[in-house]
Scaffold this active site. Structure first.
Site, PDB file in Angstrom:
ATOM      1  N   GLY A  90     -60.771 -41.189  60.834  1.00  0.00           N
ATOM      2  CA  GLY A  90     -60.799 -42.392  61.649  1.00  0.00           C
ATOM      3  C   GLY A  90     -61.986 -43.263  61.299  1.00  0.00           C
ATOM      4  O   GLY A  90     -62.515 -43.999  62.138  1.00  0.00           O
ATOM      5  N   ASN A 109     -53.260 -38.891  57.063  1.00  0.00           N
ATOM      6  CA  ASN A 109     -52.693 -38.687  58.395  1.00  0.00           C
ATOM      7  C   ASN A 109     -53.062 -37.282  58.850  1.00  0.00           C
ATOM      8  O   ASN A 109     -52.496 -36.304  58.374  1.00  0.00           O
ATOM      9  CB  ASN A 109     -51.172 -38.866  58.356  1.00  0.00           C
ATOM     10  CG  ASN A 109     -50.513 -38.582  59.698  1.00  0.00           C
ATOM     11  OD1 ASN A 109     -51.197 -38.366  60.706  1.00  0.00           O
ATOM     12  ND2 ASN A 109     -49.190 -38.581  59.724  1.00  0.00           N
ATOM     13  N   SER A 167     -65.057 -35.785  74.049  1.00  0.00           N
ATOM     14  CA  SER A 167     -65.126 -36.875  75.027  1.00  0.00           C
ATOM     15  C   SER A 167     -65.613 -36.300  76.345  1.00  0.00           C
ATOM     16  O   SER A 167     -65.260 -35.163  76.703  1.00  0.00           O
ATOM     17  CB  SER A 167     -63.746 -37.506  75.234  1.00  0.00           C
ATOM     18  OG  SER A 167     -63.758 -38.405  76.333  1.00  0.00           O
ATOM     19  N   TYR A 189     -55.068 -37.151  77.092  1.00  0.00           N
ATOM     20  CA  TYR A 189     -56.199 -37.315  76.175  1.00  0.00           C
ATOM     21  C   TYR A 189     -57.351 -36.405  76.587  1.00  0.00           C
ATOM     22  O   TYR A 189     -57.955 -35.724  75.748  1.00  0.00           O
ATOM     23  CB  TYR A 189     -56.640 -38.778  76.173  1.00  0.00           C
ATOM     24  CG  TYR A 189     -57.882 -39.075  75.377  1.00  0.00           C
ATOM     25  CD1 TYR A 189     -57.837 -39.154  73.988  1.00  0.00           C
ATOM     26  CD2 TYR A 189     -59.102 -39.297  76.020  1.00  0.00           C
ATOM     27  CE1 TYR A 189     -58.980 -39.438  73.259  1.00  0.00           C
ATOM     28  CE2 TYR A 189     -60.248 -39.588  75.293  1.00  0.00           C
ATOM     29  CZ  TYR A 189     -60.181 -39.661  73.914  1.00  0.00           C
ATOM     30  OH  TYR A 189     -61.317 -39.948  73.191  1.00  0.00           O
ATOM     31  N   LYS A 214     -58.937 -33.387  74.306  1.00  0.00           N
ATOM     32  CA  LYS A 214     -60.349 -33.304  73.966  1.00  0.00           C
ATOM     33  C   LYS A 214     -60.981 -32.018  74.500  1.00  0.00           C
ATOM     34  O   LYS A 214     -61.911 -31.473  73.890  1.00  0.00           O
ATOM     35  CB  LYS A 214     -61.088 -34.531  74.495  1.00  0.00           C
ATOM     36  CG  LYS A 214     -60.789 -35.804  73.723  1.00  0.00           C
ATOM     37  CD  LYS A 214     -61.220 -35.719  72.272  1.00  0.00           C
ATOM     38  CE  LYS A 214     -61.178 -37.075  71.579  1.00  0.00           C
ATOM     39  NZ  LYS A 214     -61.602 -36.990  70.155  1.00  0.00           N
TER      40      LYS A 214
END
Length: 252
Positions: free
Chosen positions: A16, A66, A144, A157, A161
C-alpha cells in the site's frame, strides 16, 4: 551525542506504498538509506512514489501487487529479490475497509475486508519469511487502535486489525530465536485521502481532533517515524509489541 538511523544495508517492502501512510513510510525508509520496493495495487501509484525516491538520490522500485492473491504475492516478492535482493524489512500497510453499520455490511464486503486486511498481511509474511530468516529481518505490521477500542461503523475492519495484532504476536513467538522481530504500529485517525470519508462522517477533522489529548489528528509522517524506529537497530530488544501512535487517544 548524535544518533543516526542507517538502513543502507536493508531491502524494505512497503505494501500500500503508493499513497497515504504507505507513501510516508516508504519515503522515510528511503531517507534512512533503505532500498525500497513500493508494492501497490496501482502500478502507476507505486511507480510515482518510486520515482520520487530515486529523484532524491534513493533506490526504489514500484511493484504492482495484490496482497490478497498468493500468486501475485509470490511474483511480486520474486521481482523484489531479483532487482533489490532479499527482503530484510517488511511493512504490511495495505488494507481496505467499509464504513457501514454492522447490520448493513454484506457478506461480500466482510469477506473483502478480511481477505485484504488480514489474509493479505498473512500472505505477505508467509511469502517473505524465507528472506527474513536469511537476513534476520524485521516485520512491522500496521494495525489500528480500532482493534483495541472498537470502531463505530467499521466493525469488520476492527476485527481484521485485531487479527493482524494476534498474528504479529504469534509470529514473534515463533521466529524470535531465529533473529526475526515482528511488531505492530496501531495508528489513531490519520489524515490521508483514504480516511477522508470517515473523518467527514464523524463531523470533520477539527471536531474529531478535540478527542485527542495532543489536540490534532495524525499525519503519515507520524506513523512513518514509529515504523522507522521498529525497523531500526534502536528497537533491537523489542518484539511482539503493539505501539499506539494516536496522540494519546488510546492509552493501553
Amino acid at each position: 551525542m548524535s544518533v543516526q538511523i542507517d538502513l543502507s544495508s536493508d531491502v524494505a517492502v512497503v505494501t500500500g506504498g503508493g499513497s497515504g501512510i504507505g507513501e510516508g513510510i516508504a519515503m522515510l525508509l528511503a531517507e534512512a538509506g533503505a532500498k525500497v520496493a513500493i508494492a501497490d495495487l496501482s502500478a502507476d501509484a507505486a511507480k510515482s512514489v518510486a520515482e520520487q525516491i530515486t529523484g532524491k538520490g534513493g533506490t526504489a522500485i514500484g511493484v504492482e501487487l495484490n496482497i490478497a492473491d498468493e500468486e501475485s504475492v509470490r511474483q511480486g516478492l520474486a521481482s523484489v529479490r531479483e532487482q533489490l535482493g532479499p527482503v530484510s524489512v517488511l511493512v504490511n500497510n495495505a488494507a481496505t475497509w467499509t464504513i457501514k453499520k454492522f447490520a448493513d455490511t454484506t457478506a461480500e464486503e466482510t469477506q473483502r475486508v478480511i481477505d485484504v486486511t488480514l489474509i493479505g498481511t498473512i500472505n505477505m509474511m508467509r511469502g517473505a519469511l524465507p528472506d527474513l530468516l536469511e537476513t534476520q529481518g524485521r516485520i512491522v505490521n500496521i494495525a489500528s487502535d480500532s482493534a483495541r477500542t472498537g470502531e463505530h461503523s467499521m466493525s469488520v475492519y476492527a476485527a481484521a486489525k485485531a487479527g493482524v495484532i494476534a498474528v504479529t504476536k504469534s509470529l514473534a513467538l515463533e521466529v524470535g530465536r531465529k533473529g526475526v522481530r515482528a511488531n505492530a504500529v496501531a495508528p489513531g485517525t490519520t489524515v490521508t485521502p483514504g480516511s477522508s470519508a470517515f473523518i467527514e462522517q464523524v463531523g470533520g477533522a477539527d471536531k474529531l481532533a478535540r478527542a485527542y489529548p495532543l489536540g490534532r489528528l495524525g499525519s503519515p509522517d507520524d506513523i512513518a517515524g514509529a515504523v522507522l524506529f521498529l525497523a531500526s537497530p534502536l528497537s533491537a530488544w523489542i518484539t511482539g509489541q503493539v505501539l499506539s501512535v494516536s496522540g494519546g487517544y488510546t492509552m493501553v
